[in-house]
Design an enzyme around this catalytic site. Structure first.
Site, PDB file in Angstrom:
ATOM      1  N   SER A  15      21.639  31.304  15.339  1.00 29.42           N
ATOM      2  CA  SER A  15      22.020  31.246  16.743  1.00 29.42           C
ATOM      3  C   SER A  15      23.528  31.024  16.823  1.00 29.42           C
ATOM      4  O   SER A  15      24.287  31.555  16.020  1.00 29.42           O
ATOM      5  CB  SER A  15      21.243  30.138  17.462  1.00 29.42           C
ATOM      6  OG  SER A  15      21.587  30.057  18.823  1.00 29.42           O
ATOM      7  N   ASP A  58      17.648  49.015  12.340  1.00 29.21           N
ATOM      8  CA  ASP A  58      18.467  49.102  13.548  1.00 29.21           C
ATOM      9  C   ASP A  58      17.805  48.248  14.617  1.00 29.21           C
ATOM     10  O   ASP A  58      16.829  48.658  15.244  1.00 29.21           O
ATOM     11  CB  ASP A  58      18.589  50.549  14.011  1.00 29.21           C
ATOM     12  CG  ASP A  58      19.446  50.683  15.270  1.00 29.21           C
ATOM     13  OD1 ASP A  58      20.018  49.659  15.716  1.00 29.21           O
ATOM     14  OD2 ASP A  58      19.532  51.796  15.814  1.00 29.21           O
ATOM     15  N   ASN A  62      19.771  37.022  10.655  1.00 34.33           N
ATOM     16  CA  ASN A  62      21.203  36.735  10.696  1.00 34.33           C
ATOM     17  C   ASN A  62      21.994  37.745  11.536  1.00 34.33           C
ATOM     18  O   ASN A  62      23.071  37.431  12.041  1.00 34.33           O
ATOM     19  CB  ASN A  62      21.734  36.732   9.252  1.00 34.33           C
ATOM     20  CG  ASN A  62      23.237  36.771   9.171  1.00 34.33           C
ATOM     21  OD1 ASN A  62      23.910  35.751   9.319  1.00 34.33           O
ATOM     22  ND2 ASN A  62      23.791  37.960   8.921  1.00 34.33           N
ATOM     23  N   LEU A 112      28.485  36.828   7.246  1.00 37.19           N
ATOM     24  CA  LEU A 112      27.662  35.682   6.843  1.00 37.19           C
ATOM     25  C   LEU A 112      26.452  36.122   6.025  1.00 37.19           C
ATOM     26  O   LEU A 112      25.980  35.376   5.166  1.00 37.19           O
ATOM     27  CB  LEU A 112      27.183  34.922   8.080  1.00 37.19           C
ATOM     28  CG  LEU A 112      28.212  34.089   8.838  1.00 37.19           C
ATOM     29  CD1 LEU A 112      27.554  33.465  10.064  1.00 37.19           C
ATOM     30  CD2 LEU A 112      28.795  33.000   7.943  1.00 37.19           C
TER      31      LEU A 112
END
Length: 351
Positions: free
Chosen positions: A177, A90, A119, A42
């Site tokens: 989410s 990270d 994201n 995404l």
């Protein structure tokens, strides 16, 4: 709050490119940071949509520099008017989140960030695992890493919100989410899923997992996704009235991405087929990124006198999602999570 966005015709199969095309002036010239970017996810579909409308700079953040560079090269080829930079991030460790924030804050040629899209995420960790900070991995990566990274780079967002002529509510943080937020509230007494679910206070018991069980991968994922929504509430509480910075959480829909990397390939494939047989409709990547684009650009989705009462912070299928559980639309839960998050990272934030 409005019950629909500017484009009520937008829905589950609207693409991110179509949403971006509806708001070219909102995107053009903006600096945008997206976490968790790889070509098959995404994050890249989101970056592509912003690039299609001449964003000034897109910062691609993620764990693997080589994968980020692949995305940067692909965007440069397709959309040469938009610059890109890669940022190693990270989120599974607080050390990693702090290092990335320090790097970004040191980029003096990037004084402001107009839109932050949190994201990145992990899912389906089969057994209970703790990260190096002693926090359950879903919660550590999906929430704590984003909470810490976002809090540390807030000055860049404030700088964007204070540009001459800036519109209140135009600087935004979008937290990706999931419907998984319905699976579990925040287990404040047991963040790491060490206790049997049935022994927890009733308000903390998950819907998804059997009450007698302890760790459940979808329940743990759900807790982290609840935290994503509550983070938006916490950010709005601290940043909207004072600076005009606005945050939304979104459910992108069901999409087959690399989120299933923790599960053996055949098992993951069987799980997807099982969901399809039960009627679950899977979106393409561009359709999955569209709600993020609405949350980042829709000019009408804004607070009214700072009074949210939990509504309007959660979007699904490109529209405001009204049917939500109290545990992720509650101001008090949001404040409890903010305090817990500060405790976990060992730092308090004042903006």
């Amino acid at each position: 709050m409005p019950s629909a966005t500017t484009h009520p015709e937008f829905g589950p199969h609207t693409t991110a490119l179509a949403v971006a095309a509806a708001f070219p002036s909102v995107i053009s010239g903006k600096t945008i940071l997206i976490t968790g970017v790889n070509l098959k996810g995404l994050g890249y579909a989101t970056a592509e949509a912003f690039a299609s409308q001449n964003a000034e700079l897109i910062i691609l953040a993620g764990r693997t520099p080589a994968k980020l560079q692949e995305c940067a090269d692909a965007l440069a080829k397709e959309y040469p008017n938009t610059k890109t930079r890669v940022l190693e991030l990270d989120l599974n460790s607080q050390k990693g989140a702090r290092a990335a924030a320090s790097t970004l804050n040191g980029w003096t040629d990037v004084p402001a960030i107009d839109i932050l899209v949190n994201n990145a995420g992990i899912m389906n960790v089969p057994t209970r695992q703790l990260n190096e900070d002693g926090i359950e991995r879903h919660f550590a990566t999906n929430h704590v890493g984003h909470f810490l990274f976002t809090s540390l780079i807030i000055p860049k967002l404030i700088a964007a919100a204070q540009k001459p002529g800036a519109v209140k509510g135009a600087t935004r943080v979008v937290n990706v989410s999931s419907f998984g937020a319905n699976y579990s509230p925040i287990r404040f007494s047991d963040i790491n899923w060490e206790k049997a679910n049935g022994t927890l206070p009733l308000a903390e018991q998950p819907d998804y997992a059997l009450k007698a069980d302890s760790y459940n991968s979808m329940g743990a994922y759900g807790q982290s996704k609840t935290a994503n929504v509550l983070l938006s509430l916490g950010l709005n509480e601290r940043l909207y009235e004072k600076y005009g910075i606005l945050s939304f959480a979104v459910h992108p829909g069901s999409i087959v991405t690399e989120l299933g990397r923790e599960v053996p390939a055949e098992d993951y494939k069987a799980r997807i087929e099982s969901f399809k047989k039960k009627g679950m409709v899977f979106k393409k990547l561009g359709e999955g990124a569209s709600t993020t684009l609405v949350a980042a650009t829709g000019p009408e989705i804004k607070g009214e006198d700072g009074e949210w009462e939990g509504r309007g912070v959660y979007l699904s299928d490109c529209q405001i999602h009204e049917s939500t559980k109290v545990w992720y639309t509650s101001w008090s839960e949001g404040e409890k999570l903010w305090a817990k998050s500060e405790e976990l990272v060992g730092e308090k934030f004042a903006f």
